[in-house]
Design a protein around this motif. Structure first.
Motif, PDB file in Angstrom:
ATOM      1  N   ALA A  57       0.815  -1.221   0.000  1.00 35.95           N
ATOM      2  CA  ALA A  57       0.000   0.000   0.000  1.00 35.95           C
ATOM      3  C   ALA A  57       0.846   1.267   0.000  1.00 35.95           C
ATOM      4  CB  ALA A  57      -0.928   0.000   1.215  1.00 35.95           C
ATOM      5  N   ASN A  58       2.153   1.131   0.233  1.00 35.49           N
ATOM      6  CA  ASN A  58       3.024   2.304   0.337  1.00 35.49           C
ATOM      7  C   ASN A  58       4.253   2.132  -0.546  1.00 35.49           C
ATOM      8  OD1 ASN A  58       1.943   4.056   2.838  1.00 35.49           O
ATOM      9  ND2 ASN A  58       1.691   1.883   3.305  1.00 35.49           N
ATOM     10  N   PRO A  59       4.073   2.179  -1.866  1.00 34.30           N
ATOM     11  CA  PRO A  59       5.249   2.081  -2.743  1.00 34.30           C
ATOM     12  C   PRO A  59       6.212   3.222  -2.455  1.00 34.30           C
ATOM     13  CG  PRO A  59       3.321   2.862  -3.952  1.00 34.30           C
ATOM     14  CD  PRO A  59       2.833   2.414  -2.615  1.00 34.30           C
ATOM     15  N   LEU A  60       7.440   3.030  -2.840  1.00 32.98           N
ATOM     16  CA  LEU A  60       8.497   3.990  -2.536  1.00 32.98           C
ATOM     17  C   LEU A  60       8.144   5.368  -3.090  1.00 32.98           C
ATOM     18  CD1 LEU A  60      11.375   4.237  -1.309  1.00 32.98           C
ATOM     19  CD2 LEU A  60      12.263   3.776  -3.604  1.00 32.98           C
ATOM     20  N   PRO A  61       8.016   6.383  -2.228  1.00 35.98           N
ATOM     21  CA  PRO A  61       7.733   7.738  -2.726  1.00 35.98           C
ATOM     22  C   PRO A  61       8.856   8.234  -3.625  1.00 35.98           C
ATOM     23  CG  PRO A  61       7.343   7.592  -0.351  1.00 35.98           C
ATOM     24  CD  PRO A  61       8.053   6.337  -0.749  1.00 35.98           C
ATOM     25  N   ALA A  62       8.511   9.082  -4.577  1.00 36.03           N
ATOM     26  CA  ALA A  62       9.484   9.536  -5.571  1.00 36.03           C
ATOM     27  C   ALA A  62      10.639  10.313  -4.957  1.00 36.03           C
ATOM     28  CB  ALA A  62       8.781  10.388  -6.634  1.00 36.03           C
ATOM     29  N   ILE A  63      10.417  10.942  -3.786  1.00 36.54           N
ATOM     30  CA  ILE A  63      11.474  11.775  -3.189  1.00 36.54           C
ATOM     31  C   ILE A  63      12.352  10.988  -2.218  1.00 36.54           C
ATOM     32  CG2 ILE A  63      10.138  13.888  -3.459  1.00 36.54           C
ATOM     33  CD1 ILE A  63       9.587  13.766  -0.421  1.00 36.54           C
ATOM     34  N   TYR A  64      12.167   9.675  -2.162  1.00 35.45           N
ATOM     35  CA  TYR A  64      12.957   8.854  -1.240  1.00 35.45           C
ATOM     36  C   TYR A  64      13.637   7.714  -1.980  1.00 35.45           C
ATOM     37  CZ  TYR A  64      10.915  11.012   2.930  1.00 35.45           C
ATOM     38  OH  TYR A  64      10.551  11.899   3.910  1.00 35.45           O
ATOM     39  N   SER A  65      14.814   7.331  -1.502  1.00 37.55           N
ATOM     40  CA  SER A  65      15.460   6.103  -1.971  1.00 37.55           C
ATOM     41  C   SER A  65      15.182   4.956  -1.011  1.00 37.55           C
ATOM     42  CB  SER A  65      16.973   6.311  -2.096  1.00 37.55           C
ATOM     43  OG  SER A  65      17.530   6.672  -0.836  1.00 37.55           O
ATOM     44  N   ARG A  66      14.791   5.308   0.220  1.00 39.43           N
ATOM     45  CA  ARG A  66      14.349   4.337   1.214  1.00 39.43           C
ATOM     46  C   ARG A  66      13.257   5.002   2.037  1.00 39.43           C
ATOM     47  NH1 ARG A  66      17.785   2.574   6.478  1.00 39.43           N
ATOM     48  NH2 ARG A  66      17.143   4.690   7.019  1.00 39.43           N
ATOM     49  N   TYR A  67      12.200   4.248   2.293  1.00 37.11           N
ATOM     50  CA  TYR A  67      11.105   4.835   3.069  1.00 37.11           C
ATOM     51  C   TYR A  67      10.549   3.788   4.017  1.00 37.11           C
ATOM     52  CZ  TYR A  67       7.044   7.658   4.263  1.00 37.11           C
ATOM     53  OH  TYR A  67       6.118   8.397   4.948  1.00 37.11           O
ATOM     54  N   GLY A  68      10.485   4.165   5.289  1.00 34.46           N
ATOM     55  CA  GLY A  68       9.960   3.275   6.309  1.00 34.46           C
ATOM     56  C   GLY A  68       9.573   4.076   7.527  1.00 34.46           C
ATOM     57  N   ARG A  69       9.564   3.424   8.674  1.00 36.94           N
ATOM     58  CA  ARG A  69       9.094   4.103   9.881  1.00 36.94           C
ATOM     59  C   ARG A  69      10.016   5.253  10.284  1.00 36.94           C
ATOM     60  NH1 ARG A  69       6.336   0.954  14.686  1.00 36.94           N
ATOM     61  NH2 ARG A  69       4.782   0.928  13.027  1.00 36.94           N
ATOM     62  N   PHE A  70      11.315   5.084  10.142  1.00 34.71           N
ATOM     63  CA  PHE A  70      12.224   6.175  10.485  1.00 34.71           C
ATOM     64  C   PHE A  70      11.897   7.421   9.668  1.00 34.71           C
ATOM     65  CE2 PHE A  70      14.475   2.705  12.362  1.00 34.71           C
ATOM     66  CZ  PHE A  70      15.277   3.254  13.354  1.00 34.71           C
ATOM     67  N   GLU A  71      11.668   7.218   8.361  1.00 37.92           N
ATOM     68  CA  GLU A  71      11.367   8.356   7.501  1.00 37.92           C
ATOM     69  C   GLU A  71       9.997   8.949   7.821  1.00 37.92           C
ATOM     70  OE1 GLU A  71      14.624   6.125   5.970  1.00 37.92           O
ATOM     71  OE2 GLU A  71      12.590   5.426   6.394  1.00 37.92           O
ATOM     72  N   GLU A  72       9.044   8.107   8.175  1.00 37.09           N
ATOM     73  CA  GLU A  72       7.714   8.606   8.543  1.00 37.09           C
ATOM     74  C   GLU A  72       7.796   9.550   9.741  1.00 37.09           C
ATOM     75  OE1 GLU A  72       5.185   5.323   9.303  1.00 37.09           O
ATOM     76  OE2 GLU A  72       5.066   4.677   7.225  1.00 37.09           O
ATOM     77  N   VAL A  73       8.500   9.107  10.780  1.00 35.18           N
ATOM     78  CA  VAL A  73       8.622   9.937  11.979  1.00 35.18           C
ATOM     79  C   VAL A  73       9.417  11.197  11.669  1.00 35.18           C
ATOM     80  CG1 VAL A  73       9.480  10.018  14.352  1.00 35.18           C
ATOM     81  CG2 VAL A  73       8.390   7.938  13.494  1.00 35.18           C
ATOM     82  N   ALA A  74      10.474  11.069  10.860  1.00 30.73           N
ATOM     83  CA  ALA A  74      11.271  12.240  10.488  1.00 30.73           C
ATOM     84  C   ALA A  74      10.424  13.259   9.741  1.00 30.73           C
ATOM     85  CB  ALA A  74      12.463  11.815   9.639  1.00 30.73           C
ATOM     86  N   GLU A  75       9.511  12.796   8.900  1.00 32.25           N
ATOM     87  CA  GLU A  75       8.618  13.714   8.178  1.00 32.25           C
ATOM     88  C   GLU A  75       7.758  14.510   9.150  1.00 32.25           C
ATOM     89  OE1 GLU A  75       6.243  11.709   5.293  1.00 32.25           O
ATOM     90  OE2 GLU A  75       7.738  11.935   3.707  1.00 32.25           O
ATOM     91  N   ARG A  76       7.209  13.843  10.160  1.00 32.23           N
ATOM     92  CA  ARG A  76       6.381  14.556  11.137  1.00 32.23           C
ATOM     93  C   ARG A  76       7.224  15.537  11.943  1.00 32.23           C
ATOM     94  NH1 ARG A  76       4.219   9.511  12.139  1.00 32.23           N
ATOM     95  NH2 ARG A  76       5.039   9.456  14.263  1.00 32.23           N
TER      96      ARG A  76
END
Length: 685
Positions: A63-82
């Motif tokens: 349900a969460n394909p790799l966003p275009a602005i990321y080379s890796r995306y997961g929980r660390f990136e989610e929290v960093a975004e917030r």
């Protein structure tokens, strides 16, 4: 009597009409679901005993394909975004406060934000912010002027050829010493220059093309740009050959060579070290650590023998490369096209505001962090984190005496090291003083250059002084990460990672122990991984193991190395088991400790089944869902060569396959893919 009666009537009226106390605010719901995790993340088409990673997070990955602005995306990136959203709000409000006192934190971060977001001003400046550097390099006409410029760039925080830093003396950990180490490669690792695989050959060709385009943008005539690029590639390839491999650097004794400045000058006279140290304010420096002496010797030979034009091209490139993300869009776009797309597989550059938030955090992070913690971290959160750490420490305190492979003498020192653990939670007790860093609203590239120079001078000022336990290094308060420091024997958890869903005080304990509990256990176990185990309770490099116990430890570490070394990244590249050993040991040891701590908590709390999952099942789901990620193939290759952390699928599946507790929790039959035979399981802590 009448007055008394009136008083009683008034009192009664007041009591009957007073507002009742406000009800307590409703307890916030966990971020991901009623009990802390989202059932939608699970892929029920897969058995947890066959591929636990896919089972636990396969639904989320689909349900969460790799966003275009990321080379890796997961929980660390989610929290960093917030976290970045919070930082953005702080920065925007600070920039709007034009009445802020000059030199105040609000003024500095507001000015930095304004300068970074002023795209039209940056476009108008073009190459202007680095024109003086390039003109000075073009004018180099001797080895002496070449070395002077190399020194000047080092003082500005650019690191051609070598890197200067201040660090704890690993054999006298309370003291700060100067260190010179290898640096100066434009590609991520020496292996990118030396591997014969076709993919790496292609990357090298694309790197030369990138160098050529950057030189053209800088005004180097089109006929000279390709030759400049080839010169840089040739020089960097020689530096790569001389560089120490990452695996070898993981052994602290390999990068510790206390050397007199006079001896360093005799080893590498071309660098004119006394002049360099004097320019840093270290004119009285007598000795330092030379991390890779052979590299410095070879760099000195190249400095003497390589043509002057080659070195001038190399210095031009270092100036361009360091400044490119802050320059006009032509440079930003070309830098992104190679650094992010070719090397990491990122499709689109992040929005300007995100890049500016990251830049502010990287360059003046402790000014920005003071405002961040006011919004995002409370004393209650720190108290709860301390309690969780206490539980993990108690689990390790019980575990060490039970180890069958370690003798009493070694156990005694291991226990002493555990009791000496220090913890840092949220943010420093004392903030960095940025009073001497001038941050105006004019030139964004100049602001970043000034911050780099400030940080280098600050590092130099620490040399020869006692260690400051408040020093947090590269960890700003909003950082989504955690660490263990061997020379300080401490664990650090910035406020940035102590956010839901890493740690959600309203979620189920089992999920929290599998998530944040495992993170804590992981950092604690680093004190006893293949690197941390070499340091004593005071943080000094000293063997405190008996010979037999050390042999037992190495045998167990070798088990980890073999398992991870067999994990394929692509058809021509496996993980390097020796590179990821420490993190893999910490994953296995940390998860084992966290489970033990959770079981201890059940002594006073009831066992309950939630959403159809037992406490142990929720615990393992908490672990796996922290590690969820999608990653580009290019980024996976880059990390396989440079990152001591294995990718998410390996970290989850290899860890749980070594734990009989996982087999019991999920009722996995012997022979299942997630169940290793008893004789093949790795277990240390």
């Amino acid at each position: 009597m009448k007055k008394t009666l009136l008083f009683l009537i008034a009192f009664a009226f007041a009591c009957t009409t007073a507002k009742p106390p406000a009800p307590p605010p409703p307890k916030p719901k966990p971020l991901l679901g009623e009990n802390g995790f989202a059932l939608s993340q699970i892929d029920r088409s897969v058995s947890p005993c066959d591929d636990f990673y896919q089972y636990a997070v396969g639904g989320w990955r689909k349900a969460n394909p790799l966003p275009a602005i990321y080379s890796r995306y997961g929980r660390f990136e989610e929290v960093a975004e917030r976290n970045r959203q919070t930082l953005r709000d702080i920065l925007e409000k600070s920039a709007a406060d034009t009445a802020a006192e000059s030199g105040s934190g609000t003024q500095k971060i507001g000015a930095f934000w304004y300068a970074c977001m002023n795209e039209s001003g940056i476009e108008q400046q073009g190459l202007g912010p680095i024109r003086e550097d390039l003109d000075r390099i073009n004018a180099i006409d001797s080895r002496a002027s070449l070395v002077s410029e190399l020194h000047r760039q080092q003082q500005k925080g650019v690191a051609p050829v070598f890197r200067f830093s201040a660090q704890n003396d690993i054999k006298s950990s309370k003291n700060i010493i100067a260190t010179v180490s290898q640096a100066g490669l434009g590609l991520p690792d020496r292996e990118y220059y030396l591997r014969d695989d076709e993919k790496f050959k292609t990357t090298r060709r694309e790197y030369v093309a990138h160098l050529t385009k950057m030189f053209e943008l800088a005004g180097v005539a089109w006929r000279k740009a390709p030759s400049n690029a080839e010169r840089v590639m040739a020089l960097e390839t020689e530096l790569a050959r001389a560089s120490m491999a990452r695996v070898d650097q993981r052994k602290p004794e390999n990068t510790y060579h206390i050397t007199a400045v006079s001896e360093l000058q005799s080893i590498a006279p071309q660098f004119q070290w006394p002049s360099f140290f004097t320019a840093l304010g270290l004119g009285d420096l007598r000795s330092l650590n030379v991390a890779q002496p052979e590299y410095i010797r070879e760099a000195n030979r190249l400095l003497d023998e390589m043509p002057l034009e080659t070195w001038k091209a190399y210095l031009r490139w270092n100036v361009l490369d360091a400044a490119a993300p802050q320059l006009s869009s032509a440079f930003v776009n070309q830098d992104f096209a190679f650094r992010q797309t070719v090397l990491s597989g990122t499709k689109e550059n992040a929005p300007r505001w995100q890049r500016c938030v990251r830049a502010a955090d990287a360059n003046i992070g402790e000014v920005l962090g003071q405002e961040y913690v006011k919004r995002a971290f409370t004393p209650e959160a720190k108290e709860k984190m301390n309690a969780l750490i206490d539980n993990l420490v108690a689990a390790l305190r019980e575990d060490i005496p039970r180890l069958t492979w370690m003798g009493p003498e070694t156990k005694e020192t291991a226990m002493a090291k555990l009791e000496a653990f220090r913890r840092r939670i949220g943010y420093p007790d004392t903030w960095i003083d940025y009073a001497t860093l001038d941050v105006g609203r004019d030139s964004y590239p100049a602001k970043v250059a000034a911050a780099r120079a400030f940080n280098l001078r600050r590092a130099a000022s620490r040399v020869g002084k006692p260690d400051d336990p408040n020093e947090w290094g590269n960890f700003t308060p909003s950082t989504v990460n955690a660490s263990y420091n061997s020379t300080r024997n401490n664990i650090t958890f910035p406020a940035g990672i102590l956010q839901p869903p890493f740690y959600d005080p309203n979620a189920d304990d089992a999920y929290n122990y599998g998530g944040m509990g495992r993170v804590i256990g992981h950092e604690m176990t680093h004190g006893f991984d293949d690197q941390g185990a070499k340091f004593d309770p005071e943080g000094n490099l000293r063997n405190w193991w008996t010979e037999k116990d050390l042999d037992n430890f190495h045998a167990r570490a070798e088990c980890i190395i073999k398992q991870y070394g067999a994990w394929k990244v692509d058809e021509n590249l496996n993980l390097n088991g020796e590179l990821v050993t420490g993190e893999a040991i910490a994953d296995l040891g940390g998860l084992t400790l966290a489970l033990h701590a959770y079981h201890k908590s059940l002594e006073t709390n009831p066992r309950v089944t939630l959403d159809g999952f037992s406490p142990e099942q929720r615990f393992f789901l908490g672990f796996a869902q922290v590690g969820r990620q999608n990653m580009a193939a290019e980024e996976a290759r880059r990390r396989a060569l440079t990152d001591p952390h294995a990718p998410g699928p390996a970290r989850v599946n290899l860890t749980v396959s070594n734990m009989p507790e996982f087999q019991d929790a999920w009722n996995c039959a012997a022979g299942a893919k997630m169940v290793r035979p008893e004789g093949e399981r790795c277990r240390i802590w």
